[in-house]
Design a protein around this motif. Structure first.
Motif, PDB file in Angstrom:
ATOM      1  N   SER A 272      -9.565  11.327  -1.736  1.00  0.00           N
ATOM      2  CA  SER A 272     -10.116  10.096  -2.302  1.00  0.00           C
ATOM      3  C   SER A 272     -10.050   8.941  -1.317  1.00  0.00           C
ATOM      4  CB  SER A 272      -9.350   9.727  -3.569  1.00  0.00           C
ATOM      5  OG  SER A 272      -8.026   9.378  -3.224  1.00  0.00           O
ATOM      6  N   CYS A 273      -9.326   9.112  -0.200  1.00  0.00           N
ATOM      7  CA  CYS A 273      -9.064   7.942   0.639  1.00  0.00           C
ATOM      8  C   CYS A 273      -9.878   7.840   1.915  1.00  0.00           C
ATOM      9  CB  CYS A 273      -7.589   7.908   1.009  1.00  0.00           C
ATOM     10  SG  CYS A 273      -6.559   7.501  -0.384  1.00  0.00           S
ATOM     11  N   PHE A 274      -9.865   8.892   2.725  1.00  0.00           N
ATOM     12  CA  PHE A 274     -10.374   8.749   4.096  1.00  0.00           C
ATOM     13  C   PHE A 274     -11.793   8.187   4.146  1.00  0.00           C
ATOM     14  CE2 PHE A 274      -7.463  11.973   6.498  1.00  0.00           C
ATOM     15  CZ  PHE A 274      -6.397  11.136   6.270  1.00  0.00           C
ATOM     16  N   GLN A 275     -12.713   8.874   3.490  1.00  0.00           N
ATOM     17  CA  GLN A 275     -14.108   8.434   3.586  1.00  0.00           C
ATOM     18  C   GLN A 275     -14.284   7.054   2.948  1.00  0.00           C
ATOM     19  OE1 GLN A 275     -17.386  11.186   3.037  1.00  0.00           O
ATOM     20  NE2 GLN A 275     -18.247   9.809   1.522  1.00  0.00           N
TER      21      GLN A 275
ATOM     22  N   ALA B 156      -8.110  21.641  13.151  1.00  0.00           N
ATOM     23  CA  ALA B 156      -9.554  21.661  12.906  1.00  0.00           C
ATOM     24  C   ALA B 156      -9.819  22.288  11.543  1.00  0.00           C
ATOM     25  CB  ALA B 156     -10.244  22.464  13.998  1.00  0.00           C
ATOM     26  N   SER B 157     -10.829  21.812  10.868  1.00  0.00           N
ATOM     27  CA  SER B 157     -11.105  22.304   9.514  1.00  0.00           C
ATOM     28  C   SER B 157     -12.579  22.153   9.197  1.00  0.00           C
ATOM     29  CB  SER B 157     -10.280  21.507   8.502  1.00  0.00           C
ATOM     30  OG  SER B 157     -10.780  20.181   8.418  1.00  0.00           O
ATOM     31  N   VAL B 158     -12.909  22.579   7.985  1.00  0.00           N
ATOM     32  CA  VAL B 158     -14.285  22.467   7.505  1.00  0.00           C
ATOM     33  C   VAL B 158     -14.645  20.994   7.237  1.00  0.00           C
ATOM     34  CG1 VAL B 158     -13.432  23.017   5.190  1.00  0.00           C
ATOM     35  CG2 VAL B 158     -15.844  23.300   5.659  1.00  0.00           C
ATOM     36  N   GLY B 159     -13.669  20.117   7.371  1.00  0.00           N
ATOM     37  CA  GLY B 159     -13.931  18.685   7.175  1.00  0.00           C
ATOM     38  C   GLY B 159     -12.876  18.073   6.290  1.00  0.00           C
ATOM     39  N   PHE B 160     -12.568  16.806   6.532  1.00  0.00           N
ATOM     40  CA  PHE B 160     -11.561  16.163   5.665  1.00  0.00           C
ATOM     41  C   PHE B 160     -12.181  15.774   4.339  1.00  0.00           C
ATOM     42  CE2 PHE B 160     -12.949  12.510   8.413  1.00  0.00           C
ATOM     43  CZ  PHE B 160     -13.462  11.677   7.435  1.00  0.00           C
TER      44      PHE B 160
ATOM     45  N   PRO C 295       0.820  -1.214   0.000  1.00  0.00           N
ATOM     46  CA  PRO C 295       0.000   0.000   0.000  1.00  0.00           C
ATOM     47  C   PRO C 295       0.851   1.260   0.000  1.00  0.00           C
ATOM     48  CG  PRO C 295      -0.136  -1.122   2.132  1.00  0.00           C
ATOM     49  CD  PRO C 295       0.608  -2.028   1.221  1.00  0.00           C
ATOM     50  N   GLU C 296       0.298   2.296  -0.626  1.00  0.00           N
ATOM     51  CA  GLU C 296       1.016   3.564  -0.733  1.00  0.00           C
ATOM     52  C   GLU C 296       0.523   4.518   0.351  1.00  0.00           C
ATOM     53  OE1 GLU C 296       3.708   4.395  -2.592  1.00  0.00           O
ATOM     54  OE2 GLU C 296       3.476   5.974  -1.110  1.00  0.00           O
ATOM     55  N   PHE C 297       1.452   5.108   1.080  1.00  0.00           N
ATOM     56  CA  PHE C 297       1.065   6.004   2.180  1.00  0.00           C
ATOM     57  C   PHE C 297       1.291   7.475   1.850  1.00  0.00           C
ATOM     58  CE2 PHE C 297       1.851   1.942   4.336  1.00  0.00           C
ATOM     59  CZ  PHE C 297       0.663   1.817   5.061  1.00  0.00           C
ATOM     60  N   LEU C 298       1.645   7.784   0.591  1.00  0.00           N
ATOM     61  CA  LEU C 298       1.909   9.193   0.282  1.00  0.00           C
ATOM     62  C   LEU C 298       0.633  10.015   0.475  1.00  0.00           C
ATOM     63  CD1 LEU C 298       0.602  10.249  -2.667  1.00  0.00           C
ATOM     64  CD2 LEU C 298       2.343   8.741  -3.545  1.00  0.00           C
ATOM     65  N   ALA C 299       0.812  11.256   0.881  1.00  0.00           N
ATOM     66  CA  ALA C 299      -0.325  12.182   0.955  1.00  0.00           C
ATOM     67  C   ALA C 299      -0.189  13.150  -0.213  1.00  0.00           C
ATOM     68  CB  ALA C 299      -0.321  12.931   2.284  1.00  0.00           C
TER      69      ALA C 299
ATOM     70  N   ALA D   2      -9.988  22.633  -3.967  1.00  0.00           N
ATOM     71  CA  ALA D   2      -9.264  21.352  -3.814  1.00  0.00           C
ATOM     72  C   ALA D   2      -9.437  20.854  -2.378  1.00  0.00           C
ATOM     73  CB  ALA D   2      -7.783  21.567  -4.108  1.00  0.00           C
ATOM     74  N   PHE D   3      -9.239  19.554  -2.143  1.00  0.00           N
ATOM     75  CA  PHE D   3      -9.519  19.017  -0.802  1.00  0.00           C
ATOM     76  C   PHE D   3      -8.447  19.381   0.214  1.00  0.00           C
ATOM     77  CE2 PHE D   3      -6.866  15.279   0.232  1.00  0.00           C
ATOM     78  CZ  PHE D   3      -6.216  15.059  -0.966  1.00  0.00           C
ATOM     79  N   LYS D   4      -7.299  19.871  -0.271  1.00  0.00           N
ATOM     80  CA  LYS D   4      -6.256  20.438   0.578  1.00  0.00           C
ATOM     81  C   LYS D   4      -5.356  21.260  -0.332  1.00  0.00           C
ATOM     82  CE  LYS D   4      -2.829  17.522   1.713  1.00  0.00           C
ATOM     83  NZ  LYS D   4      -2.038  16.279   1.996  1.00  0.00           N
ATOM     84  N   LYS D   5      -4.399  21.992   0.247  1.00  0.00           N
ATOM     85  CA  LYS D   5      -3.548  22.823  -0.607  1.00  0.00           C
ATOM     86  C   LYS D   5      -2.542  21.956  -1.391  1.00  0.00           C
ATOM     87  CE  LYS D   5       0.262  23.945   2.530  1.00  0.00           C
ATOM     88  NZ  LYS D   5       1.105  25.012   3.095  1.00  0.00           N
TER      89      LYS D   5
ATOM     90  N   ARG E 288      -8.607  11.249  13.905  1.00  0.00           N
ATOM     91  CA  ARG E 288      -8.015  12.397  14.615  1.00  0.00           C
ATOM     92  C   ARG E 288      -8.662  13.692  14.145  1.00  0.00           C
ATOM     93  NH1 ARG E 288      -2.816  11.851  17.315  1.00  0.00           N
ATOM     94  NH2 ARG E 288      -2.250  13.985  16.837  1.00  0.00           N
ATOM     95  N   VAL E 289      -8.863  13.801  12.815  1.00  0.00           N
ATOM     96  CA  VAL E 289      -9.460  15.030  12.291  1.00  0.00           C
ATOM     97  C   VAL E 289     -10.898  15.159  12.800  1.00  0.00           C
ATOM     98  CG1 VAL E 289     -10.023  16.337  10.219  1.00  0.00           C
ATOM     99  CG2 VAL E 289      -7.954  14.949  10.259  1.00  0.00           C
ATOM    100  N   SER E 290     -11.648  14.058  12.768  1.00  0.00           N
ATOM    101  CA  SER E 290     -13.035  14.132  13.265  1.00  0.00           C
ATOM    102  C   SER E 290     -13.053  14.422  14.768  1.00  0.00           C
ATOM    103  CB  SER E 290     -13.799  12.839  12.966  1.00  0.00           C
ATOM    104  OG  SER E 290     -14.366  12.922  11.676  1.00  0.00           O
TER     105      SER E 290
ATOM    106  N   SER F  59      -3.626  -2.876   7.221  1.00  0.00           N
ATOM    107  CA  SER F  59      -2.895  -1.750   7.821  1.00  0.00           C
ATOM    108  C   SER F  59      -3.178  -0.450   7.080  1.00  0.00           C
ATOM    109  CB  SER F  59      -1.396  -2.004   7.819  1.00  0.00           C
ATOM    110  OG  SER F  59      -1.117  -3.113   8.622  1.00  0.00           O
ATOM    111  N   LYS F  60      -3.327  -0.537   5.778  1.00  0.00           N
ATOM    112  CA  LYS F  60      -3.597   0.693   5.022  1.00  0.00           C
ATOM    113  C   LYS F  60      -4.962   1.268   5.403  1.00  0.00           C
ATOM    114  CE  LYS F  60      -3.542   3.995   2.160  1.00  0.00           C
ATOM    115  NZ  LYS F  60      -3.136   4.414   0.884  1.00  0.00           N
ATOM    116  N   LEU F  61      -5.967   0.415   5.454  1.00  0.00           N
ATOM    117  CA  LEU F  61      -7.301   0.881   5.852  1.00  0.00           C
ATOM    118  C   LEU F  61      -7.252   1.441   7.268  1.00  0.00           C
ATOM    119  CD1 LEU F  61      -9.808  -1.905   4.667  1.00  0.00           C
ATOM    120  CD2 LEU F  61      -9.270   0.264   3.575  1.00  0.00           C
TER     121      LEU F  61
END
Ligand code: UDX
Ligand code: ADP
Length: 463
Positions: A266-269, A259-263, A155-159, A328-331, A221-223, A210-212
């Motif tokens: 393509s991956c988290f949800q 804290a943010s407007v929400g994560f 699995p790829e862990f890059l962000a 975009a979902f992040k910068k 953590r974000v939630s 482990s990836k999931l």
């Protein structure tokens, strides 16, 4: 050695470019069915925006890195085949809205079985439900040419946004598999630039799970911090101060507490829903409910943000102009998949707001297409009213000042650095009064903006 990668997306493209850069003696062939995507990889306008990626691609392309649509040829020639196709959430049939759609993975496995000869190592790069390798192995074993295969999970862990840094210096590389020789062959590839102690090996199923699990923990953590942000807004506690205070506990750590407007992304949800579906499948109701709450909290955070805008703008945004800064979902990425901006914009459009959207890297076509999808039902059908709403109430512009011109409010939905350095006096002068700012990323200087005259609302800050 020859490597082939099926899927030239956000994972396959950057990962293979890095392998090609670091291992000049390995020939790397990335294939995709999508001709225009391949054309873009072969041009100066890469389909994926990622800081530093272009330099890496330019160095290796034409030397030992090839992009093409010759899927069969690339498979046939390769010793090692990475599968890096998309595994989106299913939107039809059994498990719709939860399970991962494994159609593309299965098609790849069938194609590999069909055209392979001799022995090949097949590497799952896409994030998959645990035990997918079982299905992949069974399909491969039906190969009629007598080919044999070892299947690995890697699995790829890059962000996104930091893909090149993450690939150059990963926290770890995870390889799951049964064949020691195959695991070693893949470890030797990464070993060209990653320290051996960072290359972890496990059994196939631990690697898949482990990836999931990693994504579920990060999203949790974000939630968690976003849940506390709602309480901060009611109590005059400040979420950034709370984050700092808890993050200095070495057991908690400071990362992923913004804290943010929400994560989004393509991956988290997708991965959490996948985990939830798997737990339900195995009859683990409590475990499924536990993880589902992370997604429920994220939906709440996005909805709450749009509701706060409406409530504080005198309970109506109808026909008001709202500047949307960032889509975009992040910068540092042009990826909009599951971006919080989509859902905030959708909710504001339903209130009949007029949106003027600016993002430095996302195209108008992508923005419009995401909004049309968000207003559609699961089968992809959209009402004529909603389609017209997007046509008449959404404008996409090329500049943050343009977006804010004459607006009643600005909503910051992506934390692009350029938003920190704008001329806010100038912006204030061009806006309707009261001039509202909703900082969904807590990146703006509240004191400075308040002094200028703005009414500023931020995440986890009471007014
Ligand atoms: C994630 C994982 O980090 C990565 O390891 C995995 O390979 C793929 O999924 P990615 O989705 O690209 O990566 O970006 P990430 O940095 O994890 O951010 C995901 C979302 O969470 C973004 O919308 C981001 O803005 C949000 N986020 C992140 C927060 O709101 N607060 C934080 O503190 C961190
Ligand atoms: P990710 O973020 O996981 O990389 P993307 O959607 O960006 O996902 O990329 C996946 C790519 O895989 C897409 O470009 C898609 O065209 C490609 N793809 C899907 N199925 C196949 C297939 N059977 N053969 C070749 N390419 C495929």
């Amino acid at each position: 050695m020859k490597i082939c990668c099926i899927g030239a997306g956000y994972v396959g493209g950057p990962t293979m470019a890095m392998i090609a850069k670091q291992c000049p003696e390995i020939s790397v062939h990335v294939v995709d069915l999508n001709q225009s995507r391949i054309d873009a990889w072969n041009s100066d306008e890469l389909p994926v925006y990622e800081p530093g990626l272009y330099e890496v691609v330019r160095e290796a392309r034409g030397r030992n890195l090839t992009f093409s649509t010759n899927v069969d040829q690339a498979i046939a020639e390769a010793d090692m085949i990475f599968i890096a196709v998309n595994t989106p959430t299913k939107h039809f049939g059994m498990g719709a809205g939860r399970a991962a759609n494994l159609e593309f993975i299965e098609k790849c496995a069938r194609q590999i079985a069909k055209v392979s000869e001799g022995h090949k190592i097949v590497v799952e790069k896409s994030t998959l439900p645990v035990r997918t390798a079982e299905a992949v192995k069974r399909i491969l074993s039906s190969s009629s040419n007598g080919a044999t295969f070892d299947v690995l999970s890697n699995p790829e862990f890059l962000a996104e946004g930091t893909a090149i840094e993450d690939l150059l210096d990963p926290d770890r590389v995870l390889i799951g598999g049964e064949s020691q020789a195959a695991v070693k062959a893949l470890a030797d590839v990464y070993g060209q630039w990653v320290a051996r102690e960072k290359i972890l090996t496990t059994n196939l199923w631990s690697s898949e799970l482990s990836k999931l699990t990693a994504n579920a923990f990060l999203a949790q953590r974000v939630s968690s911090i976003n849940a506390i942000s709602a309480l901060c807004e009611e109590t005059e506690a400040d979420i950034d101060e709370v984050s700092r205070a808890i993050g200095t506990d070495s057991r908690i750590g400071p990362k992923f507490l913004k804290a943010s407007v929400g994560f989004g992304g393509s991956c988290f949800q997708k991965d959490i829903l996948n985990l939830v579906y798997l737990c339900e499948h195995f009859g683990l109701r409590e475990v499924a409910d536990y993880w589902e709450q992370v997604v429920i909290m994220n939906d709440y955070q996005k909805r709450r943000f749009a509701e706060r805008i409406c409530r504080t703008m005198f309970n109506t945004v109808s026909d008001k102009k709202i500047a949307i800064w960032g889509f975009a979902f992040k910068k540092d990425t042009n990826d909009t998949r599951e971006s919080a901006a989509i859902y905030v914009c959708r909710d504001l459009l339903r209130e009949r707001a007029r949106l003027v959207i600016y993002d430095p890297k996302v195209s108008k076509e992508t923005i419009v297409s995401e909004l049309l999808t968000a207003l559609s039902d699961l089968s992809g059908t959209i009402s004529e009213t909603d389609r017209e709403l997007v046509q008449s109430n959404v404008t996409v512009v090329n500049d943050a000042y343009d977006a804010a011109n004459n607006a009643h409010a600005i909503a910051v939905l992506t934390e692009w650095d350029e938003f920190r350095e704008l001329d806010y006096e100038r912006i204030y002068d061009t806006m309707q009064k009261p001039a509202f700012v909703y900082d969904g990323r807590n990146i703006l200087d509240r004191q400075k903006l308040t002094k200028i005259g703005f009414e500023i609302f931020a995440i986890g800050k009471s007014n």
